[in-house]
Motif scaffolding. Structure first.
Motif, PDB file in Angstrom:
ATOM      1  N   THR A  45       0.950  -1.275  -0.136  1.00 44.45           N
ATOM      2  CA  THR A  45      -0.013   0.253   0.039  1.00 44.45           C
ATOM      3  C   THR A  45       0.973   1.232   0.095  1.00 44.45           C
ATOM      4  OG1 THR A  45      -0.086  -0.026   2.534  1.00 44.45           O
ATOM      5  CG2 THR A  45      -1.929  -1.246   1.200  1.00 44.45           C
TER       6      THR A  45
ATOM      7  N   ASP B  85      -4.201   5.298  -8.308  1.00 43.65           N
ATOM      8  CA  ASP B  85      -2.884   5.796  -8.683  1.00 43.65           C
ATOM      9  C   ASP B  85      -2.586   6.929  -9.625  1.00 43.65           C
ATOM     10  OD1 ASP B  85      -1.336   4.464  -6.680  1.00 43.65           O
ATOM     11  OD2 ASP B  85      -1.284   2.948  -7.919  1.00 43.65           O
TER      12      ASP B  85
ATOM     13  N   SER C 135       2.748   4.408  -1.219  1.00 39.32           N
ATOM     14  CA  SER C 135       2.298   5.317  -1.993  1.00 39.32           C
ATOM     15  C   SER C 135       3.361   5.680  -2.929  1.00 39.32           C
ATOM     16  CB  SER C 135       2.158   6.815  -1.468  1.00 39.32           C
ATOM     17  OG  SER C 135       1.221   6.648  -0.402  1.00 39.32           O
TER      18      SER C 135
END
Length: 137
Positions: free
Chosen positions: A44, A88, A46
């Motif tokens: 997860t 994303d 970023s």
């Protein structure tokens, strides 16, 4: 009488022959690396946008050297990456400047289709990086 082979036995037999051929011929391991498909762990963490990869600056996920879009965990790619997901896409940068005016939200100015858009950097005039915002706005 016929011998019945199970698929797993056939695959083991075939793998043995491929391994032998690689050993005898000294084939480059890159040529057979695709036989052992690597599935990266799901994370997860970023993505970092923008990021630099091979002298290019990217503001969204890319598919260079890959069949699937990916992103970097570092602003200057260091080999740490993951495949992209629907969460994303690049994010708007607010405020941003366009034609000498500062915007704090998506705008329709300058878009001939009368749809809203935003800049992916603080200065659209300099970088020319943008994305469309929600078609309902």
């Amino acid at each position: 009488m016929y011998t019945i082979y199970r698929p797993l036995e056939v695959m083991r037999h075939l793998l043995g022959w491929v391994t032998l051929a690689v050993y005898i011929c000294g084939l480059n391991a890159d040529l057979i690396a695709h036989l052992h498909h690597h599935v990266p762990a799901i994370t997860t963490r970023s993505c970092v946008f923008p990021f630099t990869y091979q002298d290019g600056l990217y503001y969204n996920c890319i598919s260079i050297h890959s069949d699937f879009a990916w992103c970097s965990f570092d602003s200057n790619f260091q080999g740490r990456w993951r495949y992209c997901t629907a969460s994303d896409p690049p994010r708007c940068t607010f405020p941003f400047y366009f034609r000498g005016q500062q915007f704090h939200s998506c705008t329709k100015k300058g878009y001939v289709l009368n749809r809203s858009w935003c800049s992916l950097t603080s200065d659209y005039g300099k970088d020319k990086k943008w994305k469309q915002c929600s078609p309902l706005k």
